[in-house]
Enzyme design. Structure first.
Site, PDB file in Angstrom:
ATOM      1  N   ARG A  30       3.862   6.136  -2.625  1.00 37.42           N
ATOM      2  CA  ARG A  30       4.146   4.760  -3.007  1.00 37.42           C
ATOM      3  C   ARG A  30       3.031   3.875  -2.483  1.00 37.42           C
ATOM      4  NH1 ARG A  30       6.736   1.233   0.277  1.00 37.42           N
ATOM      5  NH2 ARG A  30       8.095   2.746   1.289  1.00 37.42           N
ATOM      6  N   TYR A  47       4.987  -0.736   8.961  1.00 36.68           N
ATOM      7  CA  TYR A  47       5.370   0.614   9.361  1.00 36.68           C
ATOM      8  C   TYR A  47       4.400   1.715   8.937  1.00 36.68           C
ATOM      9  CZ  TYR A  47       7.358   0.474   4.594  1.00 36.68           C
ATOM     10  OH  TYR A  47       7.542   0.325   3.236  1.00 36.68           O
ATOM     11  N   HIS A  82       8.192  -0.953  -0.880  1.00 35.13           N
ATOM     12  CA  HIS A  82       9.403  -0.339  -1.438  1.00 35.13           C
ATOM     13  C   HIS A  82       9.964  -1.221  -2.547  1.00 35.13           C
ATOM     14  CE1 HIS A  82      13.160   1.842  -1.650  1.00 35.13           C
ATOM     15  NE2 HIS A  82      13.822   0.714  -1.458  1.00 35.13           N
TER      16      HIS A  82
END
Length: 382
Positions: free
Chosen positions: A276, A289, A280
């Protein structure tokens, strides 16, 4: 179809959530790959694909236009036209490859990110946006394209797909069903239950897991001790890991799994190992993160770039083709932009209308409070 195996690596002991270290799976099993990141064709003993120049250009066009639509939707959300958007950036090959492997009579159960599969099924891109604007619950008739409505609840669509596939088998049809889900959803009980039922009833379903490495902010290594495709062995059906950034391999592997299902040989788990590239959803900030270096390493494996490189090396597409596609891409972006801005604004009070059939004092109180809050903006504007 062979199923590769690997020993599980011991879990990492560090509790640092922002680690950019590779997941245990990223360097262990070999991927089914037919087109390298450098745009070179390679052979695989179990999977082959023979496509014409027109078909190869078609796959490239699908990925380019899907990415353009996705970018426009992201921009529209940032401009306040959509409430939320889940980008597929980086996952175009997994979706277009698997989507083009389907027959018209096959049935698709997507999550909320399968914009490329929707494109392959003939769903107008503008129809995908009404739900994210809050003006409808889907926007298309699932039976018109054999493409179910987007499913927001994580993992539940795998059960829907399994039940539908069991029905297909009882009807004696030779069509197949495919269920899409992500690596995060693989931790849901619904997915395990669908694996059990599909195996026991030999259902003609393909489970297509897009392992994009991150379930929101959790890396795959914190969800599983073995590569995801190996989970299929415990349920009694085959699993295979494919290079999710290789559109040719995704097409070949999915086509093989669908044909297996149609022959009455039961389910298959396909793990498309991809990444990805963005957030998200547009409410997420991946810089909190994961490290930039991780994304940079995957940019070199870009699914669109590698197919373009191949087309150019083989002289299967010229500059005129790419220029015409750029123009088509911009036209699509403009059409999507205009369509969204022509949609009505969502009814902000509708969320209270059907909470209870006969009304409820608490809901009435909340409705009044929310109405007063909304009215305060109009007063400030005056």
């Amino acid at each position: 179809m062979t199923v590769e195996s690997t020993a599980a690596r011991k879990p990492r002991r560090s509790s640092k959530r922002t680690s950019a270290a590779k997941t245990p799976q990223s360097s262990e099993p070999e991927l089914v790959q037919l087109l390298t990141p450098e745009g070179e064709r390679v052979e695989h003993p179990d999977y082959t694909i023979d496509l014409t120049a027109d078909e190869l250009r078609g796959l490239y066009r699908d990925m380019v236009l899907t990415r353009r639509f996705d970018a426009e939707a992201t921009a529209l959300q940032r401009q306040g036209e959509l409430g939320l958007w889940a980008s597929l950036l980086g996952q175009e090959a997994a979706q277009i490859g698997s989507g083009r492997a389907l027959r018209d009579d096959d049935y698709v159960f997507p999550t909320y990110r399968e914009h490329g599969v929707a494109w392959c099924r003939g769903v107008d891109p503008t129809n995908l946006l009404g739900m994210f604007r809050g003006v409808n619950h889907g926007g298309w008739d699932p039976n018109s394209n054999n493409f179910h409505l987007y499913t927001i609840v994580i993992g539940s669509q795998t059960l829907h797909a399994t039940g539908y596939a069991m029905g297909v088998a009882k009807d004696g049809a030779d069509s197949a069903v495919i269920a899409y889900f992500g690596d995060g959803a693989s931790s849901q009980g619904d997915v395990a239950e669908s694996f059990t039922f599909s195996a026991v009833y030999n259902a003609p379903v393909v489970f297509f897991c897009q392992n994009n490495q991150w379930a929101i902010s959790e890396p795959t290594e914190r969800q599983t001790r073995v590569p995801l495709y190996q989970r299929a062995q415990g349920f009694g059906f085959p699993g295979v890991r494919v290079d999710g950034n290789d559109v040719l391999a995704c097409l070949a592997v999915t086509k093989s799994a669908l044909e297996r299902a149609r022959r009455g040989e039961g389910p298959t788990l396909v793990e498309a190992f991809t990444y990805r590239m963005g957030a998200h959803t547009t409410s997420d900030d991946p810089t909190k993160y994961r490290a930039d270096e991780e994304r940079a390493s995957w940019e070199a494996k870009d699914p669109i770039l590698r197919l373009r490189t191949y087309l150019e090396k083989q002289e299967l597409a010229d500059e005129a083709y790419f220029s015409a596609l750029d123009e088509e891409s911009e036209a699509l972006g403009k059409r999507v932009r205009e369509a969204v801005r022509a949609m009505p604004d969502p009814d902000r009070m509708a969320i209270f209308d059907h909470a209870y059939a006969d009304g409820n004092p608490l809901v009435d109180e909340e409705r009044a409070q929310f109405a007063a809050y909304q009215a305060s903006f109009a007063e400030e504007g005056n």
